[in-house]
Motif scaffolding. Structure first.
Motif, PDB file in Angstrom:
ATOM      1  N   ASN A 264      16.084  -7.113  -3.331  1.00 31.89           N
ATOM      2  CA  ASN A 264      15.045  -6.705  -2.096  1.00 31.89           C
ATOM      3  C   ASN A 264      15.761  -5.454  -1.210  1.00 31.89           C
ATOM      4  OD1 ASN A 264      12.960  -8.147  -3.565  1.00 31.89           O
ATOM      5  ND2 ASN A 264      13.947  -9.911  -2.369  1.00 31.89           N
ATOM      6  N   GLN A 392       9.114  -4.098   1.116  1.00 33.61           N
ATOM      7  CA  GLN A 392       8.521  -4.346  -0.267  1.00 33.61           C
ATOM      8  C   GLN A 392       9.253  -3.617  -1.209  1.00 33.61           C
ATOM      9  OE1 GLN A 392       4.115  -2.843   0.964  1.00 33.61           O
ATOM     10  NE2 GLN A 392       3.780  -4.554  -0.341  1.00 33.61           N
ATOM     11  N   THR A 393       9.302  -4.231  -2.375  1.00 30.45           N
ATOM     12  CA  THR A 393      10.269  -3.812  -3.630  1.00 30.45           C
ATOM     13  C   THR A 393       9.417  -4.318  -4.869  1.00 30.45           C
ATOM     14  OG1 THR A 393      12.350  -3.993  -2.329  1.00 30.45           O
ATOM     15  CG2 THR A 393      12.266  -3.793  -4.672  1.00 30.45           C
ATOM     16  N   ASP A 394       9.457  -2.955  -5.507  1.00 33.51           N
ATOM     17  CA  ASP A 394       8.587  -3.262  -7.045  1.00 33.51           C
ATOM     18  C   ASP A 394       9.593  -2.452  -7.834  1.00 33.51           C
ATOM     19  OD1 ASP A 394       6.454  -3.744  -8.821  1.00 33.51           O
ATOM     20  OD2 ASP A 394       5.620  -1.905  -8.179  1.00 33.51           O
ATOM     21  N   ILE A 440       1.809  -0.631  -3.393  1.00 33.53           N
ATOM     22  CA  ILE A 440       2.567  -1.712  -4.290  1.00 33.53           C
ATOM     23  C   ILE A 440       1.536  -2.904  -4.570  1.00 33.53           C
ATOM     24  CG2 ILE A 440       4.405  -3.496  -4.304  1.00 33.53           C
ATOM     25  CD1 ILE A 440       6.174  -1.336  -2.915  1.00 33.53           C
ATOM     26  N   LYS A 442       0.203  -6.441  -4.891  1.00 37.83           N
ATOM     27  CA  LYS A 442       0.621  -7.918  -4.033  1.00 37.83           C
ATOM     28  C   LYS A 442       0.784  -8.852  -5.261  1.00 37.83           C
ATOM     29  CE  LYS A 442      -1.252  -6.261   0.040  1.00 37.83           C
ATOM     30  NZ  LYS A 442       0.007  -5.919   1.045  1.00 37.83           N
TER      31      LYS A 442
END
Length: 452
Positions: A264, A392-394, A440, A442
């Motif tokens: 992350n 936020q990490t995707d 992104i 959720k």
């Protein structure tokens, strides 16, 4: 001795001053007014031959000259060849200077001329496609033809659509960006274009410029450093964080878990199952800033990172057992490539122990982060360190359910080794990891991707 008299009287010799005839015959000397000057000589109608001409004429009366061959006049035409044994005489070719070209010379020109034409065309085509020539030399001409994707500039605003579809080519060590729209994206830190700084809150324009540069340096150290991407510890990135933020990130690196996963924060790959191809990372995104409403500054970043990877020494074993056992030892820091992160794609150096046609894959990581710079007059904080206001990490193409502090991409060549038990995945349509026009998602759990 007696002298015979002339039968007729001689004419006057014209020795009188006026050239009159003393005999009274009335005649005049025709040469009396003749002057032997240059005009007289040049106007002569009969000219005497030179001494050499008279000599050659006398010699050639007894010994006629023989033609030695050699040079001929263009007016002579080709010499007549003699017929032998009833065969048709071969025509002799005469060049513009009258020289007869030999048969050997003609045969040489017959194969040299088309060769020169082919070489000229090859040089011309190579000059028009320098990048393609470099790739061909780099791989020994073994790889298939690859059509590059047009270059795309860094974002200045949020895109409205996903990148266009490109041919679904299989990426290899020689062409790690084949089949990916990221091939035209900026290289590494070139995508981190800083917005024009202005005075915001209690900070001057110069202070805001320093804050933007600090954010850029952190993104570079945590996501683009070749040693970090290859599995190393992100010491430089940790040093830029506030003490509380640094303690949390350090704890995640030392004891990774699902709730506190280092991925992350940083982009890292376990070198036992995934090795970066070169040190180029394709990046696309944008950076903005605004006031935080409390005389501070908020810096927003939204960037997608695309990492090309080849299988590591244990990739096949990991494919058969996707989830490593709990408490597995952390890998040691690998000897990662040194230098910057923005080398051109054409200068990628394949790994020595991986052939150029080895299949590779890509992992796409999108990070949407917000950094906050507090008013140092109201808060006890170091204004030259970073504090996260949101993260936020995707990741796309990374093993689901594995939280050991590394991304674990899947390679197509090991699909047959994976167990039949399906991995936990979310239902619904596949997501395009290159589509930056949407937020992104959720949704919790794992998803599928439409392309890598």
């Amino acid at each position: 001795m007696p002298i015979a008299e002339d039968p007729e009287p001689r004419p006057s010799e014209g020795r009188e001053p006026d050239g009159s005839d003393p005999s009274g015959a009335g005649g005049k000397d025709p040469f009396a007014d003749l002057v032997l000057d240059d005009e007289f000589v040049k106007g002569a109608t009969v000219k005497e031959q030179s001494g050499r001409s008279r000599m050659l004429s006398a010699r050639w009366k007894h010994t006629p000259p023989v033609d030695p061959g050699g040079r001929r006049s263009v007016n002579d035409g080709p010499p007549q060849a003699k017929r032998r044994f009833g065969r048709k005489p071969k025509l002799q070719v005469v060049d513009p200077w009258g020289n007869v070209r030999s048969a050997k010379r003609r045969r040489t020109l017959e194969w040299r001329t088309p060769l020169f034409v082919v070489l000229t065309l090859a040089v011309l085509l190579a000059a028009l496609n320098i990048d393609g020539l470099r790739d061909w030399l780099h791989t020994g001409g073994s790889s298939a033809a690859h059509v590059p994707v047009p270059t795309v500039a860094p974002e200045t605003a949020r895109p409205t659509t996903a990148p266009p579809t490109v041919p679904a080519d299989q990426p290899t060590v020689a062409h790690p960006w084949a089949g990916s729209p990221a091939e035209g994206w900026p290289n590494g830190a070139d995508a981190f274009v800083l917005p024009e700084a202005r005075a915001t809150g209690v900070f001057s324009a110069d202070q805001v410029a320093d804050q933007l540069q600090l954010v850029k340096d952190y993104l570079t150290a945590g996501n683009l450093d070749p040693k970090v991407v290859a599995g190393g510890r992100p010491e430089a990135a940790l040093a830029m964080l506030q003490r509380e933020e640094r303690d949390v990130a350090t704890g995640a690196l030392d004891n990774p878990s699902q709730k506190n996963d280092p991925t992350n924060w940083f982009s890292r790959f376990d070198p036992r199952d995934a090795v970066p191809v070169g040190d180029v990372v394709k990046v696309q995104g944008r950076m903005t800033f605004e006031g935080d409403g409390d005389k501070g500054v908020l810096v927003h970043t939204d960037f997608s990172y695309v990492y090309p990877l080849r299988p590591g020494p244990e990739a096949a074993k990991r494919a058969a057992t996707p989830a490593p056992p709990a408490g597995s030892p952390q890998p040691t820091d690998p000897a990662a490539p040194q230098g910057g992160t923005a080398k051109p794609v054409g200068l990628l150096t394949p790994v020595d122990d991986a052939p150029a046609d080895t299949w590779t894959t890509r992992t796409i990581v999108r990070r949407v982060d917000t950094f906050r710079f507090y008013d140092p007059g109201r808060y006890s904080i170091n204004p030259k360190k970073l504090v996260f206001a949101g993260q936020q990490t995707d990741p796309a193409n990374s093993a689901c359910g594995v939280h050991d502090g590394f991304f674990h991409p899947q390679f197509a060549q090991f699909d047959q080794l994976r167990p039949d038990t399906p991995e936990p995945r979310s239902t619904g349509p596949a997501e395009d990891p290159y589509d930056r026009s949407k937020d992104i998602p959720k949704a919790e759990g794992c998803g599928t991707v439409s392309r890598t």
